[in-house]
Design a protein around this motif. Structure first.
Motif, PDB file in Angstrom:
ATOM      1  N   SER A 115       0.815  -1.206   0.000  1.00 11.82           N
ATOM      2  CA  SER A 115       0.000   0.000   0.000  1.00 11.82           C
ATOM      3  C   SER A 115       0.850   1.258   0.000  1.00 11.82           C
ATOM      4  O   SER A 115       0.376   2.331   0.337  1.00 11.82           O
TER       5      SER A 115
ATOM      6  N   TRP B  75      -3.964   7.817   1.463  1.00 14.87           N
ATOM      7  CA  TRP B  75      -4.809   7.578   2.629  1.00 14.87           C
ATOM      8  C   TRP B  75      -5.494   8.868   3.038  1.00 14.87           C
ATOM      9  O   TRP B  75      -4.921   9.944   2.974  1.00 14.87           O
TER      10      TRP B  75
ATOM     11  N   VAL C  60     -10.337   5.694  11.438  1.00 14.70           N
ATOM     12  CA  VAL C  60      -9.688   4.865  10.431  1.00 14.70           C
ATOM     13  C   VAL C  60      -9.228   5.736   9.278  1.00 14.70           C
ATOM     14  O   VAL C  60      -9.739   6.826   9.064  1.00 14.70           O
TER      15      VAL C  60
ATOM     16  N   LEU D 247      -9.163  -0.139   0.996  1.00 12.62           N
ATOM     17  CA  LEU D 247      -8.171  -0.417   2.034  1.00 12.62           C
ATOM     18  C   LEU D 247      -8.494   0.411   3.269  1.00 12.62           C
ATOM     19  O   LEU D 247      -8.795   1.597   3.167  1.00 12.62           O
TER      20      LEU D 247
ATOM     21  N   ARG E 196      -7.222   1.172   7.457  1.00  7.95           N
ATOM     22  CA  ARG E 196      -6.224   0.970   8.509  1.00  7.95           C
ATOM     23  C   ARG E 196      -6.504   1.897   9.686  1.00  7.95           C
ATOM     24  O   ARG E 196      -7.253   2.867   9.578  1.00  7.95           O
ATOM     25  N   ASP E 197      -5.869   1.591  10.805  1.00 11.47           N
ATOM     26  CA  ASP E 197      -5.964   2.411  12.007  1.00 11.47           C
ATOM     27  C   ASP E 197      -5.098   3.648  11.783  1.00 11.47           C
ATOM     28  O   ASP E 197      -3.900   3.538  11.547  1.00 11.47           O
ATOM     29  N   SER E 198      -5.692   4.825  11.883  1.00 10.08           N
ATOM     30  CA  SER E 198      -4.947   6.049  11.575  1.00 10.08           C
ATOM     31  C   SER E 198      -3.826   6.339  12.568  1.00 10.08           C
ATOM     32  O   SER E 198      -2.858   6.999  12.223  1.00 10.08           O
TER      33      SER E 198
ATOM     34  N   PRO F  79      -0.544   3.187  11.572  1.00  9.29           N
ATOM     35  CA  PRO F  79      -0.502   2.760  10.172  1.00  9.29           C
ATOM     36  C   PRO F  79       0.526   1.673   9.896  1.00  9.29           C
ATOM     37  O   PRO F  79       0.376   0.899   8.953  1.00  9.29           O
ATOM     38  N   GLN F  80       1.520   1.583  10.744  1.00 11.22           N
ATOM     39  CA  GLN F  80       2.554   0.563  10.573  1.00 11.22           C
ATOM     40  C   GLN F  80       2.035  -0.850  10.844  1.00 11.22           C
ATOM     41  O   GLN F  80       2.663  -1.831  10.469  1.00 11.22           O
ATOM     42  N   ASP F  81       0.869  -0.954  11.436  1.00 11.87           N
ATOM     43  CA  ASP F  81       0.292  -2.259  11.759  1.00 11.87           C
ATOM     44  C   ASP F  81      -0.425  -2.918  10.587  1.00 11.87           C
ATOM     45  O   ASP F  81      -0.963  -4.002  10.726  1.00 11.87           O
ATOM     46  N   GLY F  82      -0.446  -2.245   9.432  1.00 15.79           N
ATOM     47  CA  GLY F  82      -1.046  -2.839   8.246  1.00 15.79           C
ATOM     48  C   GLY F  82      -2.456  -2.355   7.983  1.00 15.79           C
ATOM     49  O   GLY F  82      -2.922  -1.387   8.569  1.00 15.79           O
ATOM     50  N   PHE F  83      -3.119  -3.052   7.103  1.00 24.67           N
ATOM     51  CA  PHE F  83      -4.447  -2.660   6.671  1.00 24.67           C
ATOM     52  C   PHE F  83      -5.275  -3.889   6.350  1.00 24.67           C
ATOM     53  O   PHE F  83      -4.742  -4.991   6.250  1.00 24.67           O
TER      54      PHE F  83
END
Length: 69
Positions: free
Chosen positions: A4, A9, A22, A36, A38-40, A43-47
């Motif tokens: 991604s 985003w 999100v 897609l 993800r947690d805003s 973001p490093q935790d993926g999507f």
């Protein structure tokens, strides 16, 4: 889709400085038209990728207050 890095985003204008929301990317659509998410604030935790019908149902629920506390 596992990359991604070129996604654009965006977060809700209602999130303000709280960061409790999100982030969504719709410019990178895979063959199934996934959105897609993800947690805003992490973001490093993926999507996750969800289908447009699932995303539409979720957005409709938010607009109708189904997730209000």
């Amino acid at each position: 889709m596992s990359d991604s890095t070129s996604a654009t985003w965006r977060t809700s204008s209602h999130s303000g400085n709280q960061g409790n929301c999100v982030a969504v990317a719709t410019n990178l659509l895979d063959r199934e038209g996934a959105v897609l998410v993800r947690d805003s604030k992490a973001p490093q935790d993926g999507f996750i990728a969800v289908g447009p019908d699932v995303w539409g149902t979720f957005v409709d629920g938010v607009r109708q207050g189904a997730f209000d506390r």
